[in-house]
Write an enzyme that holds these catalytic residues in place. Structure first.
Site, PDB file in Angstrom:
ATOM      1  CB  CYS A   1      -5.741   1.273  -1.560  1.00  0.00           C
ATOM      2  SG  CYS A   1      -4.187   0.978  -2.478  1.00  0.00           S
TER       3      CYS A   1
ATOM      4  CB  CYS B   1       0.611   2.386  -1.027  1.00  0.00           C
ATOM      5  SG  CYS B   1      -0.922   1.788  -2.393  1.00  0.00           S
TER       6      CYS B   1
ATOM      7  CB  CYS C   1      -1.731  -1.279   0.137  1.00  0.00           C
ATOM      8  SG  CYS C   1      -2.078  -0.082   1.028  1.00  0.00           S
TER       9      CYS C   1
ATOM     10  CB  CYS D   1       9.878 -10.484  -2.986  1.00  0.00           C
ATOM     11  SG  CYS D   1      10.548 -10.416  -4.456  1.00  0.00           S
TER      12      CYS D   1
ATOM     13  CB  CYS E   1      -3.953   4.547  -1.083  1.00  0.00           C
ATOM     14  SG  CYS E   1      -3.080   3.493   0.256  1.00  0.00           S
TER      15      CYS E   1
END
Ligand code: FE
Length: 130
Positions: free
Chosen positions: A95, A43, A92, A116, A46
């Site tokens: 976060c 990510c 995510c 995607c 985060c």
């Protein structure tokens, strides 16, 4: 009110637009679309591990595609009916950053899923060789 204020200084405006304003990068624009080196994708906000390179494939759509997540706990999915379409958003789990969408037209011999994902929501780190 966007939920990513704590990440605003860390992210570029383009990254922030994807992750916390649910933007979409133009197709074929992302640096990871045709990127197939061994490693993992984290990510951008985060740093949580999200996807591994061994589940990445070329979907031909212009965005990075994966047929599985690094861990079933790494992401959460949210129904998305924006833009007149019924889609499933992928975010995510740590976060809440918007990553992309998941579709059911992935490789049938694998999971059948196509995650995607916007390149701008990801940071790639290569596998360590020792
Ligand atoms: Fe995150």
């Amino acid at each position: 009110m966007a939920g990513g204020d704590k990440y605003k200084d860390k992210l570029t405006p383009e990254q922030y637009n994807i992750c916390f304003l649910k933007g979409t990068e133009p197709p074929d624009s992302g640096k990871y679309n045709k990127h197939f080196s061994p490693g993992a994708y984290y990510c951008i906000a985060c740093g949580q591990e999200l996807f591994k390179s061994d589940t990445k494939y070329d979907s031909g759509t212009g965005w990075p595609a994966f047929w599985d997540t690094a861990d079933s706990e790494a992401i959460r999915t949210v129904p998305d009916t924006s833009l007149g379409m019924t889609r499933t958003e992928v975010a995510c789990s740590n976060c809440g950053a918007h990553l992309g969408h998941v579709f059911d037209d992935g490789p049938a011999e694998k999971t059948g899923k196509r995650y995607c994902i916007n390149s701008l929501a990801l940071e790639f780190r290569p596998s360590q060789t020792s």
